[in-house]
Design a protein around this motif. Structure first.
Motif, PDB file in Angstrom:
ATOM      1  N   GLU A  30       0.807  -1.220   0.000  1.00 10.06           N
ATOM      2  CA  GLU A  30       0.000   0.000   0.000  1.00 10.06           C
ATOM      3  C   GLU A  30       0.841   1.271   0.000  1.00 10.06           C
ATOM      4  OE1 GLU A  30      -3.422   0.659  -0.006  1.00 10.06           O
ATOM      5  OE2 GLU A  30      -3.619  -1.454  -0.551  1.00 10.06           O
ATOM      6  N   LEU A  31       1.873   1.306   0.841  1.00 13.01           N
ATOM      7  CA  LEU A  31       2.641   2.540   1.040  1.00 13.01           C
ATOM      8  C   LEU A  31       3.970   2.575   0.298  1.00 13.01           C
ATOM      9  CD1 LEU A  31       2.088   2.992   4.901  1.00 13.01           C
ATOM     10  CD2 LEU A  31       0.765   3.985   3.017  1.00 13.01           C
ATOM     11  N   GLY A  32       4.453   1.414  -0.118  1.00 12.91           N
ATOM     12  CA  GLY A  32       5.745   1.350  -0.798  1.00 12.91           C
ATOM     13  C   GLY A  32       6.929   1.368   0.144  1.00 12.91           C
ATOM     14  N   VAL A  33       6.670   1.252   1.449  1.00  6.85           N
ATOM     15  CA  VAL A  33       7.750   1.280   2.432  1.00  6.85           C
ATOM     16  C   VAL A  33       8.665   0.070   2.232  1.00  6.85           C
ATOM     17  CG1 VAL A  33       6.466   0.065   4.240  1.00  6.85           C
ATOM     18  CG2 VAL A  33       8.241   1.638   4.882  1.00  6.85           C
ATOM     19  N   ALA A  34       9.965   0.286   2.329  1.00  6.01           N
ATOM     20  CA  ALA A  34      10.992  -0.757   2.186  1.00  6.01           C
ATOM     21  C   ALA A  34      10.969  -1.435   0.816  1.00  6.01           C
ATOM     22  CB  ALA A  34      10.860  -1.806   3.298  1.00  6.01           C
ATOM     23  N   THR A  35      10.646  -0.659  -0.215  1.00  3.06           N
ATOM     24  CA  THR A  35      10.641  -1.232  -1.568  1.00  3.06           C
ATOM     25  C   THR A  35      11.756  -0.665  -2.444  1.00  3.06           C
ATOM     26  OG1 THR A  35       9.036   0.420  -2.340  1.00  3.06           O
ATOM     27  CG2 THR A  35       8.156  -1.696  -1.576  1.00  3.06           C
ATOM     28  N   GLN A  36      12.475   0.335  -1.948  1.00  4.42           N
ATOM     29  CA  GLN A  36      13.560   0.889  -2.754  1.00  4.42           C
ATOM     30  C   GLN A  36      14.909   0.506  -2.168  1.00  4.42           C
ATOM     31  OE1 GLN A  36      12.616   5.050  -3.492  1.00  4.42           O
ATOM     32  NE2 GLN A  36      11.641   4.448  -5.397  1.00  4.42           N
ATOM     33  N   CYS A  37      15.454   1.302  -1.282  1.00  2.70           N
ATOM     34  CA  CYS A  37      16.793   0.984  -0.755  1.00  2.70           C
ATOM     35  C   CYS A  37      16.746  -0.082   0.337  1.00  2.70           C
ATOM     36  CB  CYS A  37      17.496   2.241  -0.241  1.00  2.70           C
ATOM     37  SG  CYS A  37      16.929   2.833   1.365  1.00  2.70           S
ATOM     38  N   GLY A  38      15.618  -0.201   1.054  1.00  3.90           N
ATOM     39  CA  GLY A  38      15.440  -1.248   2.057  1.00  3.90           C
ATOM     40  C   GLY A  38      16.001  -0.948   3.432  1.00  3.90           C
ATOM     41  N   ARG A  39      16.618   0.204   3.625  1.00  2.70           N
ATOM     42  CA  ARG A  39      17.233   0.524   4.923  1.00  2.70           C
ATOM     43  C   ARG A  39      16.196   0.736   6.027  1.00  2.70           C
ATOM     44  NH1 ARG A  39      21.961   4.632   4.677  1.00  2.70           N
ATOM     45  NH2 ARG A  39      22.407   3.572   6.636  1.00  2.70           N
ATOM     46  N   CYS A  40      14.951   1.010   5.671  1.00  7.60           N
ATOM     47  CA  CYS A  40      13.914   1.284   6.659  1.00  7.60           C
ATOM     48  C   CYS A  40      13.141   0.036   7.077  1.00  7.60           C
ATOM     49  CB  CYS A  40      12.924   2.299   6.105  1.00  7.60           C
ATOM     50  SG  CYS A  40      12.039   1.708   4.642  1.00  7.60           S
ATOM     51  N   GLU A  41      13.419  -1.097   6.462  1.00  7.49           N
ATOM     52  CA  GLU A  41      12.593  -2.281   6.687  1.00  7.49           C
ATOM     53  C   GLU A  41      12.519  -2.690   8.150  1.00  7.49           C
ATOM     54  OE1 GLU A  41      11.861  -6.856   5.207  1.00  7.49           O
ATOM     55  OE2 GLU A  41      13.323  -5.621   4.149  1.00  7.49           O
ATOM     56  N   SER A  42      13.631  -2.741   8.850  1.00  8.38           N
ATOM     57  CA  SER A  42      13.593  -3.201  10.239  1.00  8.38           C
ATOM     58  C   SER A  42      12.811  -2.229  11.116  1.00  8.38           C
ATOM     59  CB  SER A  42      14.996  -3.420  10.795  1.00  8.38           C
ATOM     60  OG  SER A  42      15.699  -2.210  10.842  1.00  8.38           O
ATOM     61  N   CYS A  43      12.971  -0.946  10.906  1.00  6.42           N
ATOM     62  CA  CYS A  43      12.225   0.050  11.679  1.00  6.42           C
ATOM     63  C   CYS A  43      10.731  -0.042  11.355  1.00  6.42           C
ATOM     64  CB  CYS A  43      12.756   1.446  11.376  1.00  6.42           C
ATOM     65  SG  CYS A  43      11.987   2.734  12.380  1.00  6.42           S
ATOM     66  N   ALA A  44      10.396  -0.189  10.085  1.00  7.64           N
ATOM     67  CA  ALA A  44       8.990  -0.309   9.686  1.00  7.64           C
ATOM     68  C   ALA A  44       8.364  -1.569  10.278  1.00  7.64           C
ATOM     69  CB  ALA A  44       8.881  -0.327   8.163  1.00  7.64           C
ATOM     70  N   ARG A  45       9.110  -2.659  10.276  1.00  4.75           N
ATOM     71  CA  ARG A  45       8.604  -3.896  10.883  1.00  4.75           C
ATOM     72  C   ARG A  45       8.409  -3.733  12.391  1.00  4.75           C
ATOM     73  NH1 ARG A  45       8.322  -8.464   7.821  1.00  4.75           N
ATOM     74  NH2 ARG A  45       9.377  -8.421   5.815  1.00  4.75           N
ATOM     75  N   ASP A  46       9.293  -2.989  13.038  1.00 10.46           N
ATOM     76  CA  ASP A  46       9.134  -2.723  14.471  1.00 10.46           C
ATOM     77  C   ASP A  46       7.853  -1.953  14.752  1.00 10.46           C
ATOM     78  OD1 ASP A  46      11.507  -4.013  15.055  1.00 10.46           O
ATOM     79  OD2 ASP A  46      12.666  -2.156  15.306  1.00 10.46           O
ATOM     80  N   VAL A  47       7.568  -0.950  13.938  1.00 15.99           N
ATOM     81  CA  VAL A  47       6.338  -0.174  14.109  1.00 15.99           C
ATOM     82  C   VAL A  47       5.125  -1.071  13.941  1.00 15.99           C
ATOM     83  CG1 VAL A  47       4.930   1.718  13.195  1.00 15.99           C
ATOM     84  CG2 VAL A  47       7.405   1.988  13.388  1.00 15.99           C
ATOM     85  N   VAL A  48       5.139  -1.919  12.919  1.00 12.57           N
ATOM     86  CA  VAL A  48       4.027  -2.834  12.687  1.00 12.57           C
ATOM     87  C   VAL A  48       3.868  -3.786  13.867  1.00 12.57           C
ATOM     88  CG1 VAL A  48       3.152  -4.709  11.226  1.00 12.57           C
ATOM     89  CG2 VAL A  48       4.165  -2.679  10.179  1.00 12.57           C
ATOM     90  N   ALA A  49       4.969  -4.309  14.373  1.00 11.85           N
ATOM     91  CA  ALA A  49       4.909  -5.237  15.504  1.00 11.85           C
ATOM     92  C   ALA A  49       4.349  -4.560  16.748  1.00 11.85           C
ATOM     93  CB  ALA A  49       6.297  -5.804  15.788  1.00 11.85           C
ATOM     94  N   GLN A  50       4.737  -3.325  16.984  1.00 14.02           N
ATOM     95  CA  GLN A  50       4.245  -2.593  18.155  1.00 14.02           C
ATOM     96  C   GLN A  50       2.757  -2.300  18.063  1.00 14.02           C
ATOM     97  OE1 GLN A  50       6.519   0.947  18.862  1.00 14.02           O
ATOM     98  NE2 GLN A  50       8.419  -0.167  19.207  1.00 14.02           N
ATOM     99  N   CYS A  51       2.257  -2.143  16.863  1.00 19.24           N
ATOM    100  CA  CYS A  51       0.856  -1.753  16.677  1.00 19.24           C
ATOM    101  C   CYS A  51      -0.053  -2.917  16.314  1.00 19.24           C
ATOM    102  CB  CYS A  51       0.758  -0.711  15.579  1.00 19.24           C
ATOM    103  SG  CYS A  51       1.664   0.785  15.989  1.00 19.24           S
ATOM    104  N   SER A  52       0.522  -4.060  16.117  1.00 22.76           N
ATOM    105  CA  SER A  52      -0.243  -5.226  15.697  1.00 22.76           C
ATOM    106  C   SER A  52      -1.207  -5.679  16.777  1.00 22.76           C
ATOM    107  CB  SER A  52       0.718  -6.365  15.353  1.00 22.76           C
ATOM    108  OG  SER A  52       0.026  -7.550  15.112  1.00 22.76           O
TER     109      SER A  52
END
Length: 90
Positions: A30-52
């Motif tokens: 939906e948002l395109g997060v972590a689809t280009q350079c990938g450096r944000c993937e771990s932080c984005a996954r942490d946010v998802v885990a915290q809000c899941s």
């Protein structure tokens, strides 16, 4: 706080989608997060885990302490943050 610089996606936007029940893969689509350079993937996954919904502590915890503060403290400890501070000082 901006999590994905390439797509300019904030932690609030990721959290909103995660609270709506979307998985990381769905949020990525939906948002395109972590689809280009990938450096944000771990932080984005942490946010998802915290809000899941599978992590009820995040739902109770988010009213007491903003999650952005928790994320910011982990970013300041990362090598990317310290190396950028050293390059600015030079």
């Amino acid at each position: 706080m901006i999590v994905c610089v390439c797509r300019r996606v904030s932690d609030r936007e990721i959290a909103r989608h995660a609270r709506a029940g979307l998985s990381f893969d769905e949020i990525q689509f939906e948002l395109g997060v972590a689809t280009q350079c990938g450096r944000c993937e771990s932080c984005a996954r942490d946010v998802v885990a915290q809000c899941s919904s599978t992590h009820p502590i995040a739902a109770v915890h988010n009213a007491a302490v903003p999650q952005t503060i928790q994320l910011a403290s982990s970013i300041t400890e990362s090598k990317a943050w310290t190396s950028s501070l050293h390059s600015q000082a030079a």
